[in-house]
Design a protein around this motif. Structure first.
Motif, PDB file in Angstrom:
ATOM      1  N   LEU A  21     -27.753  22.435  54.381  1.00  0.00           N
ATOM      2  CA  LEU A  21     -28.668  22.608  53.261  1.00  0.00           C
ATOM      3  C   LEU A  21     -29.617  23.745  53.632  1.00  0.00           C
ATOM      4  CD1 LEU A  21     -29.458  21.194  50.542  1.00  0.00           C
ATOM      5  CD2 LEU A  21     -31.204  20.007  51.819  1.00  0.00           C
ATOM      6  N   SER A  22     -29.438  24.869  52.970  1.00  0.00           N
ATOM      7  CA  SER A  22     -30.296  26.003  53.320  1.00  0.00           C
ATOM      8  C   SER A  22     -31.706  25.758  52.815  1.00  0.00           C
ATOM      9  CB  SER A  22     -29.742  27.273  52.677  1.00  0.00           C
ATOM     10  OG  SER A  22     -29.862  27.160  51.274  1.00  0.00           O
ATOM     11  N   MET A  23     -32.620  26.559  53.283  1.00  0.00           N
ATOM     12  CA  MET A  23     -34.016  26.357  52.899  1.00  0.00           C
ATOM     13  C   MET A  23     -34.176  26.523  51.389  1.00  0.00           C
ATOM     14  SD  MET A  23     -37.502  28.227  54.061  1.00  0.00           S
ATOM     15  CE  MET A  23     -37.576  28.042  55.802  1.00  0.00           C
ATOM     16  N   GLU A  24     -33.484  27.496  50.824  1.00  0.00           N
ATOM     17  CA  GLU A  24     -33.587  27.721  49.374  1.00  0.00           C
ATOM     18  C   GLU A  24     -33.062  26.509  48.614  1.00  0.00           C
ATOM     19  OE1 GLU A  24     -31.857  30.225  51.358  1.00  0.00           O
ATOM     20  OE2 GLU A  24     -33.933  30.811  51.702  1.00  0.00           O
TER      21      GLU A  24
ATOM     22  N   ALA B  21     -35.557  19.496  58.311  1.00  0.00           N
ATOM     23  CA  ALA B  21     -34.383  20.001  59.027  1.00  0.00           C
ATOM     24  C   ALA B  21     -33.893  21.306  58.433  1.00  0.00           C
ATOM     25  CB  ALA B  21     -33.275  18.963  59.011  1.00  0.00           C
ATOM     26  N   SER B  22     -34.326  21.597  57.196  1.00  0.00           N
ATOM     27  CA  SER B  22     -33.939  22.870  56.586  1.00  0.00           C
ATOM     28  C   SER B  22     -35.031  23.917  56.722  1.00  0.00           C
ATOM     29  CB  SER B  22     -33.604  22.651  55.111  1.00  0.00           C
ATOM     30  OG  SER B  22     -32.479  21.835  54.987  1.00  0.00           O
ATOM     31  N   GLY B  23     -35.967  23.648  57.580  1.00  0.00           N
ATOM     32  CA  GLY B  23     -36.972  24.653  57.878  1.00  0.00           C
ATOM     33  C   GLY B  23     -38.220  24.609  57.023  1.00  0.00           C
ATOM     34  N   ILE B  24     -38.388  23.586  56.198  1.00  0.00           N
ATOM     35  CA  ILE B  24     -39.591  23.483  55.380  1.00  0.00           C
ATOM     36  C   ILE B  24     -40.595  22.602  56.114  1.00  0.00           C
ATOM     37  CG2 ILE B  24     -40.539  22.763  53.162  1.00  0.00           C
ATOM     38  CD1 ILE B  24     -37.758  23.111  51.998  1.00  0.00           C
TER      39      ILE B  24
ATOM     40  N   THR C 247     -34.270  24.469  61.841  1.00  0.00           N
ATOM     41  CA  THR C 247     -33.908  25.449  60.820  1.00  0.00           C
ATOM     42  C   THR C 247     -32.438  25.423  60.417  1.00  0.00           C
ATOM     43  OG1 THR C 247     -33.670  27.014  62.605  1.00  0.00           O
ATOM     44  CG2 THR C 247     -35.714  27.109  61.353  1.00  0.00           C
ATOM     45  N   ALA C 248     -31.598  24.726  61.198  1.00  0.00           N
ATOM     46  CA  ALA C 248     -30.155  24.817  60.929  1.00  0.00           C
ATOM     47  C   ALA C 248     -29.782  24.188  59.590  1.00  0.00           C
ATOM     48  CB  ALA C 248     -29.376  24.154  62.055  1.00  0.00           C
ATOM     49  N   GLY C 249     -30.453  23.130  59.223  1.00  0.00           N
ATOM     50  CA  GLY C 249     -30.188  22.512  57.932  1.00  0.00           C
ATOM     51  C   GLY C 249     -28.924  21.681  57.876  1.00  0.00           C
ATOM     52  N   ASP C 250     -28.230  21.507  58.999  1.00  0.00           N
ATOM     53  CA  ASP C 250     -27.008  20.708  58.975  1.00  0.00           C
ATOM     54  C   ASP C 250     -27.303  19.275  59.408  1.00  0.00           C
ATOM     55  OD1 ASP C 250     -27.536  21.147  61.575  1.00  0.00           O
ATOM     56  OD2 ASP C 250     -25.626  22.052  62.098  1.00  0.00           O
ATOM     57  N   CYS C 251     -26.253  18.467  59.453  1.00  0.00           N
ATOM     58  CA  CYS C 251     -26.449  17.064  59.803  1.00  0.00           C
ATOM     59  C   CYS C 251     -27.066  16.931  61.191  1.00  0.00           C
ATOM     60  CB  CYS C 251     -25.115  16.318  59.757  1.00  0.00           C
ATOM     61  SG  CYS C 251     -24.538  16.043  58.089  1.00  0.00           S
ATOM     62  N   LEU C 252     -26.622  17.803  62.099  1.00  0.00           N
ATOM     63  CA  LEU C 252     -27.142  17.720  63.457  1.00  0.00           C
ATOM     64  C   LEU C 252     -28.639  17.988  63.476  1.00  0.00           C
ATOM     65  CD1 LEU C 252     -26.190  17.173  66.280  1.00  0.00           C
ATOM     66  CD2 LEU C 252     -25.811  19.596  66.614  1.00  0.00           C
TER      67      LEU C 252
ATOM     68  N   ALA D 217     -35.949  10.932  45.992  1.00  0.00           N
ATOM     69  CA  ALA D 217     -36.087  12.381  45.950  1.00  0.00           C
ATOM     70  C   ALA D 217     -34.962  13.086  46.690  1.00  0.00           C
ATOM     71  CB  ALA D 217     -37.429  12.787  46.558  1.00  0.00           C
ATOM     72  N   ASN D 218     -34.325  12.362  47.625  1.00  0.00           N
ATOM     73  CA  ASN D 218     -33.300  13.024  48.442  1.00  0.00           C
ATOM     74  C   ASN D 218     -31.892  12.884  47.884  1.00  0.00           C
ATOM     75  OD1 ASN D 218     -34.967  14.172  50.322  1.00  0.00           O
ATOM     76  ND2 ASN D 218     -34.919  12.417  51.688  1.00  0.00           N
ATOM     77  N   ILE D 219     -31.703  11.978  46.932  1.00  0.00           N
ATOM     78  CA  ILE D 219     -30.344  11.777  46.410  1.00  0.00           C
ATOM     79  C   ILE D 219     -29.750  13.050  45.792  1.00  0.00           C
ATOM     80  CG2 ILE D 219     -29.133  10.636  44.494  1.00  0.00           C
ATOM     81  CD1 ILE D 219     -30.161   8.034  45.491  1.00  0.00           C
ATOM     82  N   PRO D 220     -30.514  13.833  45.024  1.00  0.00           N
ATOM     83  CA  PRO D 220     -29.916  15.073  44.505  1.00  0.00           C
ATOM     84  C   PRO D 220     -29.386  15.973  45.620  1.00  0.00           C
ATOM     85  CG  PRO D 220     -31.938  14.615  43.347  1.00  0.00           C
ATOM     86  CD  PRO D 220     -31.854  13.610  44.456  1.00  0.00           C
ATOM     87  N   ALA D 221     -30.106  16.021  46.735  1.00  0.00           N
ATOM     88  CA  ALA D 221     -29.642  16.835  47.865  1.00  0.00           C
ATOM     89  C   ALA D 221     -28.327  16.291  48.395  1.00  0.00           C
ATOM     90  CB  ALA D 221     -30.692  16.842  48.973  1.00  0.00           C
ATOM     91  N   MET D 222     -28.247  14.957  48.502  1.00  0.00           N
ATOM     92  CA  MET D 222     -27.026  14.333  49.021  1.00  0.00           C
ATOM     93  C   MET D 222     -25.829  14.674  48.139  1.00  0.00           C
ATOM     94  SD  MET D 222     -26.163  10.349  49.116  1.00  0.00           S
ATOM     95  CE  MET D 222     -25.420  10.372  47.514  1.00  0.00           C
ATOM     96  N   ILE D 223     -26.030  14.549  46.823  1.00  0.00           N
ATOM     97  CA  ILE D 223     -24.918  14.821  45.906  1.00  0.00           C
ATOM     98  C   ILE D 223     -24.480  16.268  46.024  1.00  0.00           C
ATOM     99  CG2 ILE D 223     -24.302  14.957  43.466  1.00  0.00           C
ATOM    100  CD1 ILE D 223     -26.199  12.521  43.108  1.00  0.00           C
ATOM    101  N   LYS D 224     -25.471  17.131  46.184  1.00  0.00           N
ATOM    102  CA  LYS D 224     -25.137  18.548  46.337  1.00  0.00           C
ATOM    103  C   LYS D 224     -24.302  18.775  47.590  1.00  0.00           C
ATOM    104  CE  LYS D 224     -27.318  23.007  46.981  1.00  0.00           C
ATOM    105  NZ  LYS D 224     -26.510  23.691  45.982  1.00  0.00           N
ATOM    106  N   LEU D 225     -24.686  18.109  48.680  1.00  0.00           N
ATOM    107  CA  LEU D 225     -23.999  18.350  49.949  1.00  0.00           C
ATOM    108  C   LEU D 225     -22.604  17.746  49.989  1.00  0.00           C
ATOM    109  CD1 LEU D 225     -26.827  17.881  52.569  1.00  0.00           C
ATOM    110  CD2 LEU D 225     -25.917  19.973  51.613  1.00  0.00           C
ATOM    111  N   VAL D 226     -22.449  16.600  49.309  1.00  0.00           N
ATOM    112  CA  VAL D 226     -21.150  15.915  49.372  1.00  0.00           C
ATOM    113  C   VAL D 226     -20.053  16.770  48.748  1.00  0.00           C
ATOM    114  CG1 VAL D 226     -19.899  13.998  48.346  1.00  0.00           C
ATOM    115  CG2 VAL D 226     -21.978  13.565  49.598  1.00  0.00           C
ATOM    116  N   LYS D 227     -20.398  17.510  47.725  1.00  0.00           N
ATOM    117  CA  LYS D 227     -19.391  18.355  47.090  1.00  0.00           C
ATOM    118  C   LYS D 227     -18.994  19.478  48.027  1.00  0.00           C
ATOM    119  CE  LYS D 227     -20.962  17.355  42.489  1.00  0.00           C
ATOM    120  NZ  LYS D 227     -21.679  17.788  41.298  1.00  0.00           N
TER     121      LYS D 227
END
Lengths: 641, 361, 284, 165, 141
Positions: B202-205, B219-222, B245-250, B328-338
């Motif tokens: 998940l990038s910062m943008e 984890a995405s640098g915010i 800053t990596a924004g990944d699961c790790l 608030a985080n569910i939209p991010a999850m749905i975005k990442l799952v795709k």
């Protein structure tokens, strides 16, 4: 005796001519049935007449020599190719045909052709015997099957103009050509039959006359004419050097010098015809023809002519660099098409890749040329012909019921078309399951490759190990699809009833053949294939060591017991259950609850190893690699020797 | 073309709670994911109609059994704001300590579940073994392992003695040392790097675009952390938001691992700074009924939680609303799952540390 | 007639060996996780319970296919020990494994199907190794039967170090251990629920367990082939390797199928393939 | 409400880098709100309008107050609008993708007609037993039931006390 | 005695619970409580399970899920309701979307009290569930 062979060649030709004139199905069906029966009886009679099958040579009845008949046939074939080529504005094929004719005319005109031995025109041994039976029985079964298939085919695709008279006529001419090819001993005569099969396959592939199929037909024609050109060149070299045009003499032992060059060119012809890489694409394109065409091309005719020639040539190339290179063309093809097949979703194409792979194995065996490998090669020819004919016919039958060739749409086939599925399962089992013939042959090949000295042997075993596993994967995928079950509606069940009795008859016969011949692998090895290898290589094959044929029969019985068990189990009441859907609603018609309410049918798609294996890339890499090896083979044969 | 549809949830072993996705797959690549929830929706917010505001805190605690303490605290803080109650200093410090212990508990719990989802059972066991020590602290200090019920409007119910606090700190610091070893496994194991590194990026943008909160955003640098607004005595603590800053699961794992250390440090600071002594006042009794409305923001282990409370001068609140971090985080999850692999789906779902009972209330 | 007796002994004793192995595994794993773990005989209790439990089938072909799976695992062992050609047993071994894939695939439910596909991938990944291994053993000893290899004076492992190395990797697949346990739920919480056993219950699941015990015993027999001085040496080496597998299992996560396929193939190609190539080049 | 100007304000928040923190709805039972300018001031109860906890007059229309809350670091601001039942509310999905969950929720729980939701869950988000539990009617019914239950309880306790006596 | 008492496999389903009981169920598996000592496995799959542990109450959406899961479990099977919510609806009993304890949907054999239920009582519930399992087996056998 020779008259039986002449009959086997002439009779289908005559029937072919007759069928060309018959346009009514009610007339055609009895003719096809009766003549098929006659051909089957005649081929069995021919084999029976020749007794134990030790090689015999003979000429035409009353000692007639072919004389100018060969040249005349070639002119006729060339004329036909030129006319059709020009009509379709294709010039490569006519050019090649003309060059080939030019060679023949030149040889004849300059009197370079050696004298024909009228008593050695034909050669009949155990290999011919196997081929005659395959063509005579499997080939005719396919013709009979086509009676049912073509009716439904034209019903399903009304856009295609029906020319069934031409279709059936071609099938029989094709059989005639094949019969001639497998018993020829005189190379120019063999070339004529060779070109007849090329021409017939060209016309059959282009049967529907769509832009697409015409393209594929010409692709097949071009590649096979290229091979024919090689064949012609080989004859020219041999004739020019006043060497023998007698196949048996040519292959009585390792060839050398100029002769090896000619043999290499003949191998080249065999490789084009058996659709090895880089010439695989013509057989893939042929998949767009009606299914009986595919069945015929893949099982009993055409590609088998290629490997037949290579097996014949095997004693001449054994131990030479040419032989190794031929073997690597075959084994390389086996590996690469197996990689491609894993990524293919069209069932007929998967079958085609599987054919090319199996032929690759035979080519590999022929190239190395030990008695064991000759044994393997013939075994694969037998079992592959049976299983592949069955599979193509079954897929054709399925295609006409479900209007799809996509393997993903074959799911729950066991519930929808139970009897057809059983036939399909037998065919698939015949291709890759352990006690069935092809697997026994593969095992024997690995055993034999162990004795190939040097790094080549190791590479061959590596190819076999990976290739076999890939085979397991793509057949396994298809098997899963066919084996799955669900509750089906009355309507879906009724579809199966529309399968014609021609199809039932022929496919059941082939299925029985697949199982029966596997059970008889011991006697076949002892009586036919073993002695053939002994005759060709002057050494008895040491193959079925440590494997008791009886044990194979027991294993086969065990494998066959399972379907019976399933049948018994399905008749018995059992505790049923829905499948697991994470707690959502599910029912036996394979409908499950969807996330946003309502329901959706379960859809499942096999894995095609995306991201690990790139099919298109593999095909290109294989084509280039094998082309390289092939060129090296011809150059070695011609120049380096 | 045919595609595999996998019904993921509501009952699925990698999801401790019911969350539903219809995954549309090709090979194992997720082309689309259709989400739904609602299997835990109880109608908790409506309970204000039946439960008086003084008792409502106990209901609010049961929004979620993992951040139970924080929910109770958030509710009490909201009403204290409406009713203008100043709570005793020691009570505020105690709340802060319990809140941070909750965070450690929650992160350990999550690390275990996350490890189990990618097939590392051993790590799961060790994380939860450590987590039991935290539960012991809770049991000792509040009487409950999961539901604590120590918050009251106006303060807290129980005190922790100074010696007890010192012992807890020692215990936590010891746990921090133990945890170093586990953290080392997460950080260095190549198979974990394969499963988490570069997965679900998940990038910062993107993180800004989907309005995610908490460790997910960090984890995405915010550098967002609601504790930084300084309420509830956090202004008296030295605190740097943990940012990767990596924004990944790790990265999301690493953020949570670092936050465990951070929390232990916060507890140390709090114990240093809080007023010492026995028998200090813990509660300011509320008087009358509340009137007015408030938005309260807190930083829960999973991110920012928002409470809206509207009181109308009666015993029953007019409206209570909790917007939990998972919501608030569910939209991010749905975005990442795709676009991920089927095998990554559990990791991605779990790295948002989903709390569905929070989300649905 | 002796070889046939060995074969029968295998069929009878392999489940005991395999079951105890699993019981041992569960205890050791639990200790590594800071737990006490179940009793040693727990796998047998589970097996007994599964037999007592109702077996609910999704369709009638699953049970025959699973019986085929068990039977052919036993048959593979029987053939191996009773002197059938080693390379041929590798093919029978693949057939036995294929039956499980077919049983799971025939259910046609999303999770079983995905499990079946993954098992096919795992088969694709492991099968080349077994063929190569058997070919290597035959090449080294010049024998083609189990008894022959045991009687050979050469220690096979010395000439096939690469194969031994690759065996450790492939055994992880066959023992269904992390990082390669992608097709079944060796660890409970996985994306495929229980992978290809998802829709099997009661005795159907018991068949899978039994077949797995046979499979473990078969792997032990394969190790005996590599360490062919004596059966005892082979079994001891196998137990050591198994302990190593438990350790690996407890210190890795499950990896994705792409990496399973790639890594196993690369290992097979480099270690086993290289080893076999060297054998041929050196003219052994 | 004025959709265009509302969306413009939301857009401004979006452009300025604010984060959507919450979309909150409160059921306000009052006389119809003035058509314009309601956004700025809270709902002014008409003199004779009953308060929320008292039994509402049956003629009064349901009014919802919707608050879109935005956060940026320490700052926190809301846009508030009052709408009556049946009014369409535009979705802010075009600016804040994450709004879909809130919007689906308020549509299901409050029966507010939100138009153009980015990911429309088709009423399957919660799928409650009591349809639209936060609607005016549902609240009224529940309050009445509670009052009846309380009355019954007090009557019962009175009876019990009498009996005791 | 049958093998059921030595090998009870569990399916845990989270109804409308607050997570409290869920994580306590999971905690039973972990080193401090280690229910695998008794042969208990958390299968996560109804087709493998003997005991259905449900935490949380029944609401509109999960009612059919619990029913489906119960139906998919092979006999003999036992249901253990863990925690106050699963037993009766608990603190949420009167919330608008809660229909009550899980005995509204499936027959419950063992009720484990507590909010949240402690691991010790969950293990005790499972042990009682095993006894119920034995009885059911005798009935069907």
């Amino acid at each position: 005796m020779s008259s039986l062979i002449a009959f086997l060649i002439a009779f289908p030709l005559v029937i072919g001519a007759v069928l060309l004139l018959v346009t009514r199905a009610s007339v055609r069906n009895p003719i096809v049935l009766a003549s098929s029966a006659v051909i089957i009886v005649a081929s069995i009679a021919a084999v029976a007449t020749f007794g134990n099958g030790d090689g015999v040579f003979f000429g035409l009845p009353n000692g007639i020599t072919p004389g100018y008949a060969i040249l005349a046939s070639e002119i006729a074939i060339t004329a036909l190719i030129v006319v059709i080529g020009l009509m379709n504005r294709r010039f490569l094929a006519p050019a090649m045909a003309l060059i080939q004719l030019g060679i023949a005319v030149f040889l004849e005109a300059t009197g370079r052709m050696p004298e024909v031995d009228a008593q050695r025109l034909f050669w009949f041994d155990r290999l011919s015997m196997v081929m005659v039976l395959i063509i005579g029985i499997i080939g005719t079964l396919i013709c009979v099957n086509a009676l049912g298939y073509m009716r439904d085919y034209h019903r399903a695709s009304p856009m295609i103009r029906g020319r069934r008279n031409v279709f059936f006529s071609l099938l029989f001419v094709f059989l005639a050509g094949m019969f001639g090819l497998v018993v020829s001993n005189y190379l120019p005569m063999m070339l004529v039959f060779w070109e007849i099969t090329t021409l017939c396959s060209f016309l059959l592939i282009g049967y529907t006359r769509t832009t697409e199929t015409i393209g594929y037909a010409f692709k097949a024609l071009n590649m096979n004419l290229l091979g024919g050109l090689g064949f012609g060149a080989a004859i020219a070299i041999l004739a020019d050097q006043h060497m023998t045009l007698d196949l048996a003499k040519l292959t009585s032992g390792p060839a050398s010098g100029v002769m090896l060059g000619a043999v290499a060119l003949l191998c080249f012809a065999g490789i084009t015809k058996s659709a090895q890489m880089p010439f695989s694409s013509w057989l893939i394109g042929a998949m767009y023809a009606p299914s009986p065409t595919s069945a015929l091309l893949h099982s009993s005719t055409m590609v088998k002519a290629g490997v037949f020639l290579l097996l014949r040539l095997s004693p001449a190339i054994t131990g030479s660099t040419v032989g190794y290179l031929v073997a690597f063309v075959g084994l390389g093809t086996f590996l690469f098409v197996s990689l491609v097949a894993v990524t293919e979703q069209n069932t007929k194409k998967v079958l085609a890749y599987s054919t090319i792979g199996s032929l690759g194995l035979i080519v590999g065996c022929a190239g190395i040329g030990t008695p064991e490998l000759a044994w393997v090669g013939v075994m694969i020819i037998i079992f592959h012909a049976l299983a592949k004919a069955l599979l193509f016919l079954v897929v054709g039958t399925i295609e006409n019921r479900l209007y799809t060739k996509d393997m993903e749409n074959f799911d729950t086939l066991l519930s929808r078309l139970p009897r057809v599925s059983v036939l399909a399962l037998v065919g698939m089992a015949g291709m890759f399951i352990a006690p069935f013939g092809i697997v026994v042959a593969k095992w024997a090949a690995i055993r034999a490759f162990l004795n190939v000295p040097g790094g080549q042997g190791a590479v061959m075993i590596l190819i076999m190990a990976f290739g076999s596993s890939l085979t397991l994967f793509y057949w396994g995928k298809l098997l899963i699809k066919v084996l799955s079950m669900k509750n089906v509606s009355e309507y879906e069940l009724s579809i199966q009833r529309r399968v014609s009795r021609y199809e039932w008859l022929t496919e059941s016969a082939l299925a029985v053949g697949v199982i029966g011949f596997t059970a008889l692998i011991g006697p076949i090895s002892d009586r036919v294939v073993g002695p053939y290898a002994l005759a060709a290589f002057h050494a008895a094959p040491q193959t079925l060591l440590n494997i008791e044929p009886a044990m194979l029969v027991v294993m086969l019985a065990a494998v066959l017991f399972l379907p019976l068990l399933a049948l018994w189990a399905s008749r018995r009441p059992y505790d049923t259950s829905d499948f697991y859907t994470s707690g959502r609603n599910a029912d036996s018609a394979h409908v499950m609850g969807a996330a946003l309410g309502g329901s959706r049918t379960v859809t499942l798609r096999n894995y095609y190893l995306e991201g690990v294996i790139n099919g298109a890339l593999m095909f290109r890499v294989g084509t280039v690699t094998c082309a390289g090896v092939l060129i090296a083979m011809v150059v070695t044969g011609m120049v380096v020797r | 073309m045919k595609r595999t549809v996998v019904p993921f949830g509501p009952q699925h072993p990698v999801l401790p709670e019911p969350l539903v996705l219809d995954l549309i797959l090709e090979d194992e690549k997720v082309l689309d994911a259709i989400p739904t929830i609602g299997y835990i929706h109880r109608g908790l917010e409506m309970m204000v109609e039946r439960v008086e505001y003084t008792e409502m805190g106990f209901v609010v605690e049961r929004i979620c059994g993992i951040c139970s303490f924080m929910h109770g605290m958030g509710y009490c803080v909201s009403l204290e704001t409406i009713m203008n109650i100043e709570i005793p200093e020691r009570a505020a410090w105690l709340r802060l300590i319990w809140a941070e212990i909750s965070r450690i508990q929650s992160h350990l719990l999550w690390l275990g579940l996350g490890a189990d989802a990618f097939g590392f059972e051993n790590l799961f066991m060790h994380c939860w073994r450590m987590r039991e020590q935290i539960l012991d602290i809770f049991e000792k200090t509040t009487g409950g392992r999961i539901i604590h019920s120590v918050n009251r409007i106006g303060g807290v119910k129980r005190d922790m003695s100074d010696t007890e606090l010192a012992a807890i700190l020692v215990q936590l610091q010891d746990l921090g040392k133990q945890f170093k070893k586990t953290a080392n496994v997460f950080g260095t194991d190549p198979s974990i790097a394969h499963r988490l590194g570069g997965v679900g990026v998940l990038s910062m943008e993107d993180a800004r675009a989907v309005d995610c909160v908490g460790p997910m955003a960090r984890a995405s640098g915010i550098a967002t952390d609601t504790r930084l607004i300084g309420a509830n005595y956090y202004d008296r603590i030295e605190l740097e938001p943990v940012v990767e800053t990596a924004g990944d699961c790790l990265a999301r794992v690493v953020v949570r691992m670092r936050e465990i250390d951070q929390s232990i440090d916060i507890i140390r600071q709090a114990i240093d700074k809080m007023p010492k002594g026995e028998g200090m006042p813990l509660e300011t009794k509320p008087r009358g009924n509340p009137m007015g409305e408030v938005f309260t923001r807190l930083e829960q282990p999973r991110g920012e939680v928002l409470y809206y409370v509207k009181a109308n001068g009666t015993k029953n609140l007019e409206r209570f609303r909790a917007r939990t971090p998972t919501f608030a985080n569910i939209p991010a999850m749905i975005k990442l799952v795709k676009g991920c692999e089927l095998a990554d789906v559990p990791n991605i779902i779990l790295t948002i540390d989903p709390c569905i009972s929070c989300t649905e209330r | 007639m002796t070889p046939a007796i060995y074969g029968i002994l295998f069929v009878l004793l392999a489940p005991v060996f395999g079951g105890l192995l699993v019981g041992f595994d569960r205890i050791v794993s639990a200790r590594m996780q800071g737990r006490i773990g179940p009793p040693l005989l727990q796998p047998f209790y589970d097996f007994g319970k599964l037999l007592q439990k109702q077996a609910r089938q999704v369709n009638p072909v699953v049970e025959p296919l699973l019986l085929g799976h068990v039977a052919f695992m036993a048959v593979t062992g029987f053939l191996l020990l009773s002197g059938t050609d080693l390379i041929f047993t590798a093919f029978v071994f693949a057939l036995a494994a294929l039956f499980l894939v077919l049983a799971a695939g025939s259910v046609n439910s999303p999770y079983s199907f995905a499990g079946a596909e993954r098992e096919l991938i795992v088969l694709l990944a492991s099968e080349p190794f077994f063929i190569l291994m058997m070919a290597g053993v035959c090449k080294v000893t010049g024998e083609s039967s189990f008894a022959g290899v045991l009687a050979s004076s050469k220690l096979v492992a010395v000439e096939l170090p690469g194969v031994v190395l690759a065996f450790l990797m492939v055994a992880t697949i066959k023992l269904r251990k992390s990082p390669f346990d992608i097709s079944t739920s060796h660890h409970p919480h996985q994306e495929l629920v229980s992978g290809l056993t998802t829709d099997m219950s009661g005795r159907l699941l018991a068949y899978v367990e039994l077949a797995h015990w046979y499979e473990s015993a078969l792997l032990a027999a394969f190790v005996v082939l590599l360490f062919n001085w004596s059966i005892a040496l082979g079994v001891v080496v196998f137990l050591v390797a198994y302990a190593l597998e438990i350790l690996v299992d407890n210190s890795t996560s499950r990896i994705k199928w792409q990496l399973v396929l790639r890594s196993t193939w690369v290992a097979t190609l480099l270690f086993s393939g290289g080893n076999v190539l060297a054998l041929f080049l050196l003219g052994r | 409400m004025d959709s265009a100007s509302f969306l413009a304000r939301v857009g401004d928040y979006h452009k300025a880098g604010w984060r959507l923190a919450l979309i909150n709805v409160t059921t306000v039972i009052a006389a119809p709100a003035p058509p314009h300018g309601a956004a700025a001031e809270p709902a002014a109860p008409a003199t004779d309008a009953p308060t929320a906890d008292a039994a509402p007059a049956s003629q009064a229309a349901s009014v919802f107050e919707i608050a879109w809350a935005f956060a940026k670091d320490r700052e926190f601001e809301t846009i508030r609008e009052q709408i009556t039942v049946g009014d369409a509310v535009p979705s802010i999905s075009e600016f804040f993708g994450a709004a879909f969950l809130y919007e689906n929720e308020i549509r299901e729980l409050f029966g507010i007609n939100v138009t153009g939701i980015g990911l429309d869950l088709q009423g399957q988000l919660y799928k409650t037993v009591t349809k639209v539990p936060f609607s005016h009617q549902a609240i009224k019914a529940r309050l009445a039931a509670t009052a009846a239950a309380a009355a019954a309880a007090s009557a019962a306790s009175a009876a019990a006390a009498e009996k005791k006596a | 005695m049958s093998f059921f008492s030595r090998s009870p496999w569990i399916l845990h389903y989270d109804g409308s619970s607050c997570n409290g009981c869920d994580i306590e169920v999971l905690a039973c598996l972990t080193p401090l409580y280690d229910v695998e000592r008794f042969g208990v496995l958390n299968t996560g799959n109804p087709k493998h399970a003997d005991i259905l542990l449900v935490t949380g109450s029944v609401n509109e959406k999960n009612i059919e899920i619990i029913e489906n899961l119960y139906r998919q479990m092979p006999d003999p099977k036992v249901v253990v309701a863990v925690g106050a919510c699963a037993c009766s609806g608990g603190i949420f009993a009167r919330a608008y979307n809660i229909q009550g304890g899980i005995d509204k949907v499936v027959p419950v054999d063992v009720y484990v009290p507590g909010c949240a239920a402690r691991p010790e009582s969950i293990i005790d519930g499972v042990v009682q569930g095993i006894a119920a399992l034995e009885q059911k087996r005798k009935k069907t056998a």
